[in-house]
Design an enzyme around this catalytic site. Structure first.
Site, PDB file in Angstrom:
ATOM      1  N   ARG A  12      23.148 -20.336  -2.779  1.00  0.00           N
ATOM      2  CA  ARG A  12      24.542 -20.518  -2.380  1.00  0.00           C
ATOM      3  C   ARG A  12      24.759 -19.744  -1.081  1.00  0.00           C
ATOM      4  NH1 ARG A  12      28.184 -18.031  -6.501  1.00  0.00           N
ATOM      5  NH2 ARG A  12      29.838 -19.109  -5.345  1.00  0.00           N
ATOM      6  N   LYS A  83      23.206 -14.459 -15.267  1.00  0.00           N
ATOM      7  CA  LYS A  83      24.348 -14.758 -16.139  1.00  0.00           C
ATOM      8  C   LYS A  83      24.936 -16.141 -15.868  1.00  0.00           C
ATOM      9  CE  LYS A  83      27.890 -12.504 -13.249  1.00  0.00           C
ATOM     10  NZ  LYS A  83      28.713 -13.720 -13.002  1.00  0.00           N
ATOM     11  N   ASP A  84      24.622 -16.730 -14.721  1.00  0.00           N
ATOM     12  CA  ASP A  84      25.155 -18.057 -14.382  1.00  0.00           C
ATOM     13  C   ASP A  84      24.295 -19.192 -14.918  1.00  0.00           C
ATOM     14  OD1 ASP A  84      27.260 -16.914 -12.970  1.00  0.00           O
ATOM     15  OD2 ASP A  84      26.214 -17.010 -11.038  1.00  0.00           O
ATOM     16  N   SER A 129      37.008 -15.106 -17.061  1.00  0.00           N
ATOM     17  CA  SER A 129      35.929 -15.084 -18.041  1.00  0.00           C
ATOM     18  C   SER A 129      36.479 -15.017 -19.461  1.00  0.00           C
ATOM     19  CB  SER A 129      35.026 -13.865 -17.793  1.00  0.00           C
ATOM     20  OG  SER A 129      34.236 -13.583 -18.927  1.00  0.00           O
ATOM     21  N   ARG A 131      34.886 -14.311 -22.077  1.00  0.00           N
ATOM     22  CA  ARG A 131      34.282 -13.118 -22.680  1.00  0.00           C
ATOM     23  C   ARG A 131      35.091 -11.879 -22.364  1.00  0.00           C
ATOM     24  NH1 ARG A 131      31.456  -9.314 -20.356  1.00  0.00           N
ATOM     25  NH2 ARG A 131      31.356 -10.540 -18.435  1.00  0.00           N
ATOM     26  N   ARG A 132      35.463 -11.713 -21.109  1.00  0.00           N
ATOM     27  CA  ARG A 132      36.255 -10.552 -20.712  1.00  0.00           C
ATOM     28  C   ARG A 132      37.672 -10.632 -21.280  1.00  0.00           C
ATOM     29  NH1 ARG A 132      34.053 -11.097 -14.533  1.00  0.00           N
ATOM     30  NH2 ARG A 132      32.173  -9.822 -14.748  1.00  0.00           N
ATOM     31  N   ARG A 149      40.260 -17.105  -8.896  1.00  0.00           N
ATOM     32  CA  ARG A 149      39.118 -17.765  -8.271  1.00  0.00           C
ATOM     33  C   ARG A 149      38.787 -17.049  -6.971  1.00  0.00           C
ATOM     34  NH1 ARG A 149      37.494 -23.111  -9.283  1.00  0.00           N
ATOM     35  NH2 ARG A 149      35.829 -22.414  -7.897  1.00  0.00           N
ATOM     36  N   GLY A 150      37.616 -17.372  -6.417  1.00  0.00           N
ATOM     37  CA  GLY A 150      37.223 -16.808  -5.132  1.00  0.00           C
ATOM     38  C   GLY A 150      36.022 -15.896  -5.257  1.00  0.00           C
ATOM     39  N   VAL A 152      33.776 -12.308  -4.355  1.00  0.00           N
ATOM     40  CA  VAL A 152      34.100 -10.916  -4.665  1.00  0.00           C
ATOM     41  C   VAL A 152      35.131 -10.360  -3.689  1.00  0.00           C
ATOM     42  CG1 VAL A 152      33.171  -8.573  -4.758  1.00  0.00           C
ATOM     43  CG2 VAL A 152      31.898 -10.459  -5.785  1.00  0.00           C
ATOM     44  N   ARG A 155      38.658 -11.736  -4.346  1.00  0.00           N
ATOM     45  CA  ARG A 155      39.268 -11.176  -5.566  1.00  0.00           C
ATOM     46  C   ARG A 155      39.739  -9.744  -5.330  1.00  0.00           C
ATOM     47  NH1 ARG A 155      36.132 -13.831 -10.758  1.00  0.00           N
ATOM     48  NH2 ARG A 155      35.656 -15.808  -9.775  1.00  0.00           N
ATOM     49  N   CYS A 242      27.259 -22.988 -26.467  1.00  0.00           N
ATOM     50  CA  CYS A 242      28.428 -22.391 -27.112  1.00  0.00           C
ATOM     51  C   CYS A 242      29.415 -21.911 -26.051  1.00  0.00           C
ATOM     52  CB  CYS A 242      27.999 -21.219 -27.986  1.00  0.00           C
ATOM     53  SG  CYS A 242      29.369 -20.345 -28.735  1.00  0.00           S
TER      54      CYS A 242
END
Length: 305
Positions: A12, A83-84, A129, A131-132, A149-150, A152, A155, A242
Site C-alpha cells: 500500500r 492483523k490485516d 474496531s 474488538r476495541r 477512518r483515515g 494514522v 486519526r 468469524c
C-alpha cells in the site's frame, strides 16, 4: 540456491505500509547486496472506498488486491500487517512472519494526555474496531465510541483538533512512524487484548518461490515466529471468518507461550477472557488449545450466535 537478482515487493502507499517495508528491506539489502529490491505500490479496496464503514469491507480490505497481484506474478512478495490478513490463505501462497514483533498493545492518544481512567464521562473516542469497541465498552461504558477512518496521521489530527477527545490505535504503528511521543496511555492486555498478529509483519509469497522464501528467512526471529503461529492457529480454530469481537495474544517467556484470548458481544455486555501457558515448541497446538479453552468458557454463545 542463489538469491533472486530482483524481488518486487507489493505495498500500500500509506506512510505506515512504506515504513513497514523499509523495516524489512533495509537489512535484506545489506544481506543481499546483489539483489535489487523494488517496491510497487498498489491501491487496495480499503484505500479506494473511503466512505464505507471499515467493518463492512471485511478483514482482507487492505490485503486482497495485493494478494491478487502476487498470484498474477506482478509482484514477488507482499509485506502485510499480520492483523490485516484473513484467517484463510490461498493454497498457492505461503504466509511467514518477518522481522521482530513491535509492541502489540493498543494505545490511547489524546490531546490532553489523559489515561483511559482519566477521561470524563461522555468523552468521544475514535475507533472502528469491533474488538476495541467491545472491550472499551466493558471497561468504560460511559464513553462514546465513534467510528473513524483515515491513516494514522489523519486519526491523530482528528483527536488534536477536537473532533474526538481521543483515538485508539496500535502502538506498533505509532512506533514504526516515529510517533511514540503521541501515546497517552498503553492499554493493558487484560483491559484491551490485542488483535491476532498485532505488531507483527507477515510476508506473503507464492508457494513456488523457494528463492524468495530463503531470502526472507534471514529476517525471521524465533519468538516472533512462535507467537505468530500460535495466534494464527487460534484464529483458524475459532474460524477465520468469524466477525464477532475476538482477540488472542501470545507472549514468549522462558520457552513457554503465555497466551490470552478474548471474545465478546459487540456491546461488551458479555465478555469472556482466558489465560493459559503452553510449550513454545508446539505453537499450533497451543493456539488450538487456547481456542478450545475460550469456547469452553462459554464464549461460543457470543461467537456463533
Amino acid at each position: 540456491m542463489p538469491p533472486p537478482s530482483r524481488i518486487i515487493v507489493g505495498s500500500r502507499a500509506s506512510p505506515l505500509s512504506l515504513a513497514q517495508n523499509e523495516e524489512i528491506l533495509a537489512p535484506l539489502r545489506k544481506a543481499f547486496p546483489e539483489t535489487e529490491f523494488v517496491v510497487e505500490t498498489i491501491s487496495t479496496k480499503g484505500d479506494r472506498d473511503k466512505a464505507a464503514p471499515l467493518l463492512s469491507l471485511g478483514r482482507g480490505m487492505f490485503t486482497t488486491d495485493i494478494r491478487q497481484a502476487l498470484l498474477s506474478g506482478e509482484i514477488d512478495v507482499a509485506i502485510h500487517s499480520a492483523k490485516d490478513v484473513p484467517g484463510e490463505t490461498p493454497v498457492d501462497t505461503v504466509l511467514v512472519p518477518v522481522g521482530s514483533r513491535r509492541d502489540p498493545r493498543d494505545v490511547l492518544a489524546t490531546k490532553t494526555g489523559s489515561r483511559l481512567s482519566e477521561l470524563p464521562p461522555g468523552a468521544r473516542l475514535g475507533t472502528s474496531s469491533p474488538r476495541r469497541i467491545a472491550q472499551l465498552s466493558a471497561a468504560r461504558p460511559d464513553l462514546e465510541l465513534a467510528p473513524i477512518r483515515g491513516n494514522v496521521g489523519t486519526r491523530l489530527e482528528k483527536a488534536m483538533n477536537g473532533e474526538y477527545d481521543g483515538v485508539v490505535l496500535a502502538a506498533a504503528g505509532l512506533i514504526r512512524l516515529g510517533l511514540r511521543s503521541r501515546i497517552s496511555h498503553y492499554l493493558p492486555p487484560d483491559v484491551c487484548a490485542p488483535d491476532v498478529g498485532q505488531g507483527t509483519l507477515a510476508a506473503e509469497v507464492r508457494s513456488d518461490s523457494a528463492g524468495v522464501l530463503e531470502v526472507l528467512r534471514r529476517v525471521q526471529h524465533a519468538d516472533t515466529v512462535a507467537a505468530f503461529r500460535a495466534e494464527r492457529a487460534f484464529l483458524a480454530e475459532i474460524g477465520g471468518g468469524c466477525r464477532s469481537p475476538v482477540a488472542a495474544y501470545a507472549r514468549p517467556l522462558g520457552g513457554r507461550l503465555v497466551m490470552r484470548a478474548m471474545a465478546a458481544s459487540p456491546d461488551g455486555s458479555r465478555l469472556f477472557r482466558v489465560k493459559q501457558t503452553y510449550d513454545q515448541t508446539k505453537p499450533e497446538d497451543a493456539g488450538k488449545r487456547l481456542a478450545e479453552t475460550l469456547l469452553e468458557s462459554g464464549a461460543g454463545d457470543v461467537l456463533y450466535a
